[in-house]
Design an enzyme around this catalytic site. Sequence first.
Site, PDB file in Angstrom:
ATOM      1  CG  ASP A   1       7.202  -9.110   9.611  1.00  0.00           C
ATOM      2  OD1 ASP A   1       5.991  -9.485  10.014  1.00  0.00           O
ATOM      3  OD2 ASP A   1       7.474  -8.194   8.813  1.00  0.00           O
TER       4      ASP A   1
ATOM      5  CD  GLN B   1      -6.268  -0.923   3.945  1.00  0.00           C
ATOM      6  OE1 GLN B   1      -7.388  -1.586   4.372  1.00  0.00           O
ATOM      7  NE2 GLN B   1      -5.454  -1.141   4.558  1.00  0.00           N
ATOM      8  CB  ALA B   2      -4.205   2.835  -1.390  1.00  0.00           C
ATOM      9  CG  ASN B   3      -2.236  -0.676   2.798  1.00  0.00           C
ATOM     10  OD1 ASN B   3      -3.125   0.070   3.310  1.00  0.00           O
ATOM     11  ND2 ASN B   3      -2.217  -2.014   2.825  1.00  0.00           N
TER      12      ASN B   3
ATOM     13  NE  ARG C   1       7.301  19.094 -19.375  1.00  0.00           N
ATOM     14  CZ  ARG C   1       6.345  18.609 -19.607  1.00  0.00           C
ATOM     15  NH1 ARG C   1       5.185  19.067 -19.304  1.00  0.00           N
ATOM     16  NH2 ARG C   1       6.155  17.514 -20.432  1.00  0.00           N
TER      17      ARG C   1
ATOM     18  CE  LYS D   1      -0.679  -7.393   0.788  1.00  0.00           C
ATOM     19  NZ  LYS D   1       0.250  -7.877   1.635  1.00  0.00           N
TER      20      LYS D   1
ATOM     21  CD  GLU E   1      -0.833   5.517 -19.349  1.00  0.00           C
ATOM     22  OE1 GLU E   1      -0.594   4.683 -19.941  1.00  0.00           O
ATOM     23  OE2 GLU E   1      -1.681   6.606 -19.913  1.00  0.00           O
TER      24      GLU E   1
ATOM     25  CG  HIS F   1       3.094  -9.434   5.797  1.00  0.00           C
ATOM     26  ND1 HIS F   1       3.336  -8.105   5.805  1.00  0.00           N
ATOM     27  CD2 HIS F   1       3.537  -9.873   6.963  1.00  0.00           C
ATOM     28  CE1 HIS F   1       4.319  -7.799   6.820  1.00  0.00           C
ATOM     29  NE2 HIS F   1       4.419  -8.839   7.584  1.00  0.00           N
TER      30      HIS F   1
ATOM     31  CG  HIS G   1       4.102  -8.622  -0.898  1.00  0.00           C
ATOM     32  ND1 HIS G   1       4.355  -7.484  -0.084  1.00  0.00           N
ATOM     33  CD2 HIS G   1       4.815  -8.456  -1.965  1.00  0.00           C
ATOM     34  CE1 HIS G   1       4.938  -6.558  -0.853  1.00  0.00           C
ATOM     35  NE2 HIS G   1       5.140  -7.170  -1.942  1.00  0.00           N
TER      36      HIS G   1
ATOM     37  CE1 TYR H   1       3.114  -3.846   1.001  1.00  0.00           C
ATOM     38  CE2 TYR H   1       2.890  -1.497   1.467  1.00  0.00           C
ATOM     39  CZ  TYR H   1       3.569  -2.798   1.439  1.00  0.00           C
ATOM     40  OH  TYR H   1       4.620  -2.831   2.454  1.00  0.00           O
TER      41      TYR H   1
END
Length: 192
Positions: free
Chosen positions: A175, A47-49, A23, A72, A28, A62, A119, A132
């Site tokens: 940047d 927060q998740a980006n 399949r 992160k 995890e 950054h 990062h 992230y």
Amino acid sequence: MQVRELSIAGAWEFTPAQFGDDRGIFLESFKAEVLAAAIGHPFTVAQANTSVSAAGVIRGIHFADVPPGQAKYVTCAVGAVLDVVVDLRVGSPTFGEYDAVLLDDADRKAVYLAEGLGHAFCSLQDGSTVTYLCSTGYNPSAEHGIDPLDRELGISWPLVGRDGAPLDFVFSAKDRAAPSLCEATGAGLLPE
């Protein structure tokens, strides 16, 4: 899950066990208790980006003001990126040094970086999708950058992509306009 501390204190690599059958695969990708055991404290996700990048895109370097900083936990769900952690903590024994990890949709590794570390990553193929998990939310007034091509840092960015084709680097204007490590140090922007 295999855990390895990187050469920069406060940065870790996590390699999950993958279970495959006809399949597909299951893994995890994040386990709070494994991360907490490695870093010595719980990691709160505020927060998740997600970013999707073309081949050759370099995002970063950054970092956020400390305190509170922004830790992160970074993974690449699709494609491949060279993920780079830079020690920007003034007074750290590895100040100005970096370590890099290949994050891709084969090994499905993740990188954790503590508050005060910089990062960045370079996308190695079109459509590379990076997620992230962040310990604090985005605060534009507390976010900073270092020029990813700063000669003092000497990051060895990949010259070819996952398919072996040469990479043409692409940056945001922000940047590329970011100060060098020396300029950021002189301006008092870096964490201690």
